[in-house]
Design a protein around this motif. Structure first.
Motif, short mmCIF file in Angstrom:
data_model
loop_
_atom_site.label_atom_id
_atom_site.label_comp_id
_atom_site.label_asym_id
_atom_site.label_seq_id
_atom_site.Cartn_x
_atom_site.Cartn_y
_atom_site.Cartn_z
N MET A 39 9.45 -17.23 3.61
CA MET A 39 8.24 -16.42 3.59
C MET A 39 7.57 -16.40 4.96
N TRP A 40 7.69 -17.48 5.72
CA TRP A 40 7.11 -17.51 7.06
C TRP A 40 7.81 -16.50 7.96
N TRP A 41 9.13 -16.33 7.76
CA TRP A 41 9.87 -15.35 8.54
C TRP A 41 9.52 -13.91 8.13
N THR A 42 9.40 -13.69 6.84
CA THR A 42 9.18 -12.33 6.37
C THR A 42 7.72 -11.91 6.37
N LEU A 43 6.79 -12.86 6.48
CA LEU A 43 5.36 -12.53 6.47
C LEU A 43 4.97 -11.53 7.56
N PRO A 44 5.38 -11.72 8.83
CA PRO A 44 5.01 -10.72 9.85
C PRO A 44 5.54 -9.33 9.54
N LEU A 45 6.77 -9.26 9.00
CA LEU A 45 7.34 -7.95 8.63
C LEU A 45 6.53 -7.31 7.51
N MET A 46 6.16 -8.13 6.54
CA MET A 46 5.39 -7.62 5.42
C MET A 46 4.02 -7.12 5.86
N VAL A 47 3.32 -7.90 6.68
CA VAL A 47 1.99 -7.52 7.14
C VAL A 47 2.05 -6.27 8.01
N ALA A 48 3.00 -6.25 8.96
CA ALA A 48 3.14 -5.08 9.83
C ALA A 48 3.50 -3.84 9.02
N GLY A 49 4.39 -4.02 8.05
CA GLY A 49 4.77 -2.90 7.20
C GLY A 49 3.59 -2.37 6.39
N PHE A 50 2.76 -3.29 5.89
CA PHE A 50 1.59 -2.88 5.11
C PHE A 50 0.63 -2.06 5.96
N ILE A 51 0.37 -2.54 7.16
CA ILE A 51 -0.55 -1.82 8.07
C ILE A 51 -0.02 -0.44 8.40
N LEU A 52 1.26 -0.36 8.72
CA LEU A 52 1.84 0.92 9.12
C LEU A 52 1.90 1.92 7.96
N VAL A 53 2.29 1.45 6.78
CA VAL A 53 2.42 2.38 5.67
C VAL A 53 1.05 2.86 5.20
N MET A 54 0.03 1.98 5.26
CA MET A 54 -1.31 2.42 4.89
C MET A 54 -1.89 3.37 5.94
N ALA A 55 -1.56 3.13 7.21
CA ALA A 55 -1.98 4.06 8.26
C ALA A 55 -1.34 5.43 8.06
N ALA A 56 -0.09 5.42 7.61
CA ALA A 56 0.61 6.69 7.38
C ALA A 56 -0.02 7.49 6.25
N THR A 57 -0.66 6.81 5.28
CA THR A 57 -1.29 7.54 4.18
C THR A 57 -2.49 8.37 4.65
N LEU A 58 -3.01 8.06 5.84
CA LEU A 58 -4.12 8.84 6.37
C LEU A 58 -3.69 10.26 6.75
N PHE A 59 -2.38 10.48 6.85
CA PHE A 59 -1.86 11.82 7.16
C PHE A 59 -1.66 12.64 5.89
N VAL A 60 -1.85 12.03 4.72
CA VAL A 60 -1.72 12.76 3.46
C VAL A 60 -2.91 13.69 3.29
N GLU A 61 -2.64 14.90 2.86
CA GLU A 61 -3.70 15.89 2.67
C GLU A 61 -4.71 15.39 1.64
N LYS A 62 -5.98 15.66 1.93
CA LYS A 62 -7.05 15.20 1.06
C LYS A 62 -7.62 16.39 0.30
N THR A 63 -7.26 16.49 -0.97
CA THR A 63 -7.77 17.55 -1.83
C THR A 63 -8.36 16.93 -3.09
N ALA A 64 -9.29 17.65 -3.68
CA ALA A 64 -9.96 17.15 -4.88
C ALA A 64 -8.97 17.00 -6.02
N ALA A 65 -9.12 15.94 -6.79
CA ALA A 65 -8.24 15.67 -7.93
C ALA A 65 -9.09 15.32 -9.14
N HIS A 66 -8.90 16.07 -10.21
CA HIS A 66 -9.68 15.82 -11.43
C HIS A 66 -8.76 15.74 -12.64
N THR A 67 -7.64 15.08 -12.47
CA THR A 67 -6.68 14.99 -13.55
C THR A 67 -6.71 13.62 -14.20
N GLN A 68 -6.40 13.59 -15.45
CA GLN A 68 -6.28 12.33 -16.19
C GLN A 68 -4.85 12.21 -16.69
#
Length: 267
Positions: free
Chosen positions: A119-148
């Motif tokens: 886990m000590w080896w994979t922790l930096p990969l996991m943290v870096a991956g989390f930051i990058l993938v969440m940053a990438a979600t900022l490029f997703v179009e933002k439209t109103a959603a009212h579905t259930q």
């Protein structure tokens, strides 16, 4: 390794049937006000769900939910990016634990790595991956959603059984229980309670892994090939590059099976 994968697949069949991951995903969607938050919710669930439920199960569970949501968002233009990020998040989250994906399990078993070091080896990969993938979600179009989206109720009894099975498998993978006895116990329990869970195991995938193990065994008997591979990937850089390039052709699990016998560069 094959026995461990077989046991984990049975346990994951329980989790998939219980509806737990689907329920958690829909709960996250309930408070989402727009398409970007929906994608971020799905990505978060995929990322953290792959810790224990493996990357494959996370993807196979979440993508159908995501496709169902898209039916209610006909004007949403970021659907392809959202789907890609869900898959990427599952694979990035799946690097953390030894049992989160098959290649981790192979490395963990082959090199007898202790849990904390892994886990000590994979922790930096996991943290870096989390930051990058969440940053990438900022490029997703933002439209109103009212579905259930309606989801099935969670079967708590199956969740409890799956959780107990997962704990037993984790303990066995760590070497505290005999892996063969543990998997035999789980199989016996399934046969006595609901044998149909055995039908959800991906036997073709296990057969593929077994074939690669046979292939590797044959290759290691060829002195010339063994010497060349051992010399070629003896350094960390070459082991890294070989794994990186070979996985583009053979995919990650077969590459791990093929490369691991010829190098001691675990990390």
């Amino acid at each position: 390794v094959l026995v461990s994968l077989f046991g984990l697949m049975i346990v994951l069949a329980f989790f998939q049937t219980s509806g737990l991951l689907r329920w958690a995903s829909i709960k996250l969607i309930d408070w989402s006000g727009n398409s970007r938050v929906i994608v971020q919710s799905m990505v978060l669930t995929s990322f953290f769900g792959s810790f224990l439920l493996s990357n494959d199960i996370a993807v196979l569970t979440l993508l159908p939910i995501y496709l169902n949501i898209l039916r209610h968002l006909p004007a949403f233009k970021g659907r392809v990016l959202g789907a890609a990020l869900i898959v990427v998040a599952a694979n990035l989250g799946g690097v953390f634990f030894p049992f989160s994906n098959p290649q981790n399990l192979i490395i963990y078993s082959t090199y007898s790595v202790d849990f904390v070091s892994f886990m000590w080896w994979t922790l930096p990969l996991m943290v870096a991956g989390f930051i990058l993938v969440m940053a990438a979600t900022l490029f997703v179009e933002k439209t109103a959603a009212h579905t259930q989206v309606e989801g099935n109720a969670v079967d708590r009894s199956i969740v409890i059984q799956a959780s107990i099975g997962m704990v037993l498998m984790v303990i066995a993978i760590f070497g505290l229980f005999n892996i063969f006895c543990t998997v035999a116990f789980i199989v016996a329990y399934v046969l006595l309670t609901n044998w149909r869970y055995l039908l959800q195991v991906d036997y073709l995938l296990l057969l593929t892994f077994a074939s690669f193990f046979v292939l590797v065994g044959n290759i290691t008997n060829l002195t010339l090939v063994q010497t060349w591979l051992a010399a070629s990937i003896s350094s960390k850089a070459m082991a890294y590059l070989t794994g990186l390039l070979a996985s583009q052709v053979f995919s990650n699990v077969p590459t791990t099976i093929l490369v691991s016998p010829f190098t001691d560069q675990t990390y």
